[in-house]
Design a protein around this motif. Structure first.
Motif, PDB file in Angstrom:
ATOM      1  N   ALA A  22     136.067 122.414  70.958  1.00  0.00           N
ATOM      2  CA  ALA A  22     135.627 122.570  72.348  1.00  0.00           C
ATOM      3  C   ALA A  22     134.188 122.101  72.509  1.00  0.00           C
ATOM      4  O   ALA A  22     133.867 121.385  73.466  1.00  0.00           O
ATOM      5  CB  ALA A  22     135.768 124.029  72.781  1.00  0.00           C
ATOM      6  N   ARG A  23     133.332 122.486  71.588  1.00  0.00           N
ATOM      7  CA  ARG A  23     131.927 122.047  71.663  1.00  0.00           C
ATOM      8  C   ARG A  23     131.831 120.523  71.598  1.00  0.00           C
ATOM      9  O   ARG A  23     131.029 119.918  72.303  1.00  0.00           O
ATOM     10  CB  ARG A  23     131.126 122.670  70.519  1.00  0.00           C
ATOM     11  N   GLY A  24     132.642 119.912  70.738  1.00  0.00           N
ATOM     12  CA  GLY A  24     132.645 118.455  70.625  1.00  0.00           C
ATOM     13  C   GLY A  24     133.076 117.780  71.912  1.00  0.00           C
ATOM     14  O   GLY A  24     132.475 116.791  72.336  1.00  0.00           O
ATOM     15  N   LEU A  85     127.076 118.259  85.166  1.00  0.00           N
ATOM     16  CA  LEU A  85     126.257 118.880  84.116  1.00  0.00           C
ATOM     17  C   LEU A  85     126.264 120.398  84.241  1.00  0.00           C
ATOM     18  O   LEU A  85     126.341 121.113  83.235  1.00  0.00           O
ATOM     19  CB  LEU A  85     124.812 118.364  84.166  1.00  0.00           C
ATOM     20  N   ARG A  86     126.216 120.908  85.473  1.00  0.00           N
ATOM     21  CA  ARG A  86     126.287 122.367  85.669  1.00  0.00           C
ATOM     22  C   ARG A  86     127.635 122.907  85.201  1.00  0.00           C
ATOM     23  O   ARG A  86     127.714 123.965  84.584  1.00  0.00           O
ATOM     24  CB  ARG A  86     126.014 122.726  87.127  1.00  0.00           C
ATOM     25  N   GLU A  87     128.697 122.173  85.502  1.00  0.00           N
ATOM     26  CA  GLU A  87     130.029 122.584  85.035  1.00  0.00           C
ATOM     27  C   GLU A  87     130.107 122.571  83.509  1.00  0.00           C
ATOM     28  O   GLU A  87     130.740 123.443  82.911  1.00  0.00           O
ATOM     29  CB  GLU A  87     131.105 121.666  85.628  1.00  0.00           C
ATOM     30  N   GLU A  92     130.118 125.504  78.288  1.00  0.00           N
ATOM     31  CA  GLU A  92     129.468 125.940  77.047  1.00  0.00           C
ATOM     32  C   GLU A  92     129.331 127.459  77.000  1.00  0.00           C
ATOM     33  O   GLU A  92     129.519 128.076  75.945  1.00  0.00           O
ATOM     34  CB  GLU A  92     128.100 125.278  76.896  1.00  0.00           C
ATOM     35  N   MET A  93     129.043 128.070  78.132  1.00  0.00           N
ATOM     36  CA  MET A  93     128.956 129.534  78.172  1.00  0.00           C
ATOM     37  C   MET A  93     130.320 130.162  77.892  1.00  0.00           C
ATOM     38  O   MET A  93     130.414 131.169  77.177  1.00  0.00           O
ATOM     39  CB  MET A  93     128.396 130.002  79.521  1.00  0.00           C
ATOM     40  N   ARG A  94     131.386 129.558  78.420  1.00  0.00           N
ATOM     41  CA  ARG A  94     132.733 130.078  78.150  1.00  0.00           C
ATOM     42  C   ARG A  94     133.086 129.931  76.673  1.00  0.00           C
ATOM     43  O   ARG A  94     133.750 130.807  76.103  1.00  0.00           O
ATOM     44  CB  ARG A  94     133.764 129.380  79.042  1.00  0.00           C
ATOM     45  N   ILE A  95     132.634 128.856  76.055  1.00  0.00           N
ATOM     46  CA  ILE A  95     132.878 128.683  74.621  1.00  0.00           C
ATOM     47  C   ILE A  95     132.213 129.826  73.858  1.00  0.00           C
ATOM     48  O   ILE A  95     132.828 130.454  72.995  1.00  0.00           O
ATOM     49  CB  ILE A  95     132.358 127.322  74.117  1.00  0.00           C
ATOM     50  N   GLU A  96     130.963 130.101  74.176  1.00  0.00           N
ATOM     51  CA  GLU A  96     130.221 131.165  73.485  1.00  0.00           C
ATOM     52  C   GLU A  96     130.848 132.535  73.717  1.00  0.00           C
ATOM     53  O   GLU A  96     130.854 133.376  72.818  1.00  0.00           O
ATOM     54  CB  GLU A  96     128.748 131.166  73.917  1.00  0.00           C
ATOM     55  N   ARG A  97     131.359 132.780  74.929  1.00  0.00           N
ATOM     56  CA  ARG A  97     131.989 134.072  75.241  1.00  0.00           C
ATOM     57  C   ARG A  97     133.399 134.176  74.671  1.00  0.00           C
ATOM     58  O   ARG A  97     133.991 135.254  74.680  1.00  0.00           O
ATOM     59  CB  ARG A  97     132.059 134.271  76.750  1.00  0.00           C
ATOM     60  N   GLY A  98     133.944 133.036  74.254  1.00  0.00           N
ATOM     61  CA  GLY A  98     135.306 133.040  73.722  1.00  0.00           C
ATOM     62  C   GLY A  98     136.372 132.962  74.796  1.00  0.00           C
ATOM     63  O   GLY A  98     137.540 133.250  74.536  1.00  0.00           O
ATOM     64  N   THR A  99     136.006 132.543  76.006  1.00  0.00           N
ATOM     65  CA  THR A  99     136.979 132.443  77.099  1.00  0.00           C
ATOM     66  C   THR A  99     137.302 130.996  77.466  1.00  0.00           C
ATOM     67  O   THR A  99     138.081 130.760  78.394  1.00  0.00           O
ATOM     68  CB  THR A  99     136.464 133.178  78.363  1.00  0.00           C
ATOM     69  N   PRO A 119     137.304 118.562  80.140  1.00  0.00           N
ATOM     70  CA  PRO A 119     136.711 119.620  79.317  1.00  0.00           C
ATOM     71  C   PRO A 119     136.132 120.797  80.106  1.00  0.00           C
ATOM     72  O   PRO A 119     135.928 121.870  79.543  1.00  0.00           O
ATOM     73  CB  PRO A 119     135.591 118.902  78.555  1.00  0.00           C
ATOM     74  N   THR A 120     135.917 120.621  81.400  1.00  0.00           N
ATOM     75  CA  THR A 120     135.357 121.706  82.211  1.00  0.00           C
ATOM     76  C   THR A 120     136.433 122.512  82.938  1.00  0.00           C
ATOM     77  O   THR A 120     136.115 123.387  83.746  1.00  0.00           O
ATOM     78  CB  THR A 120     134.364 121.147  83.245  1.00  0.00           C
ATOM     79  N   ALA A 121     137.716 122.246  82.655  1.00  0.00           N
ATOM     80  CA  ALA A 121     138.815 122.912  83.359  1.00  0.00           C
ATOM     81  C   ALA A 121     138.690 124.432  83.247  1.00  0.00           C
ATOM     82  O   ALA A 121     138.442 124.971  82.171  1.00  0.00           O
ATOM     83  CB  ALA A 121     140.158 122.455  82.799  1.00  0.00           C
ATOM     84  N   ARG A 122     138.881 125.099  84.386  1.00  0.00           N
ATOM     85  CA  ARG A 122     138.822 126.558  84.447  1.00  0.00           C
ATOM     86  C   ARG A 122     140.200 127.162  84.692  1.00  0.00           C
ATOM     87  O   ARG A 122     140.374 128.361  84.555  1.00  0.00           O
ATOM     88  CB  ARG A 122     137.906 126.995  85.588  1.00  0.00           C
ATOM     89  N   ARG A 123     141.147 126.336  85.122  1.00  0.00           N
ATOM     90  CA  ARG A 123     142.474 126.830  85.464  1.00  0.00           C
ATOM     91  C   ARG A 123     143.544 126.009  84.753  1.00  0.00           C
ATOM     92  O   ARG A 123     143.370 124.809  84.561  1.00  0.00           O
ATOM     93  CB  ARG A 123     142.706 126.729  86.973  1.00  0.00           C
TER      94      ARG A 123
END
Length: 132
Positions: A22-24, A85-87, A92-99, A119-123
């Motif tokens: 995910a980070r990559g 970039l904001r997305e 990246e925050m979701r990666i860190e939170r595990g979500t 990579p920014t998909a939320r749904r």
């Protein structure tokens, strides 16, 4: 006792690998977006420099409306890139939170192919389709 030929897979190892992937993805998309922002800034500067040699009378200058349109289009694309970039920051925050990779609507997994493409998909695709 485990056999030497059998890999031992720890769930935390799989989680670590998934986060690395995910980070990559996010880092690759960030690099493309940042490059797009730099390119757009250069294009904007070229238009500004080029317009110094033209008249300020857009009403009577056949090139005036084209220059204004180009500047507006580049400004719009720059705003979109900054929003991307904001997305990516949010991803990246979701990666860190595990979500990361978890649908914000239904809680299910977002398909790997969708995350690879966006990579920014939320749904998940089902919840995205229902929203329309």
């Amino acid at each position: 006792m485990t056999q030497p030929d059998q890999p031992v897979t720890d769930p935390s190892d799989r989680d670590h690998a998934a986060r690395a992937i995910a980070r990559g993805r996010v880092a690759a998309e960030r690099a493309l977006t940042e490059a797009r922002i730099v390119s757009l800034a250069r294009q904007h500067q070229a238009i500004v420099e080029g317009s110094r040699w033209t008249t300020d009378d857009d009403e009577h200058d056949p090139e005036g409306s084209t220059i204004a349109f180009e500047r507006a289009a580049i400004a719009s694309m720059s705003r979109e890139a900054r929003e991307e970039l904001r997305e990516l920051d949010d991803a990246e925050m979701r990666i860190e939170r595990g979500t990361y990779g978890q649908c914000e609507v239904c809680g299910g997994a977002i398909a790997d192919a969708r995350l690879e493409a966006l990579p920014t998909a939320r749904r998940c695709i089902d919840c995205t389709s229902r929203r329309r």
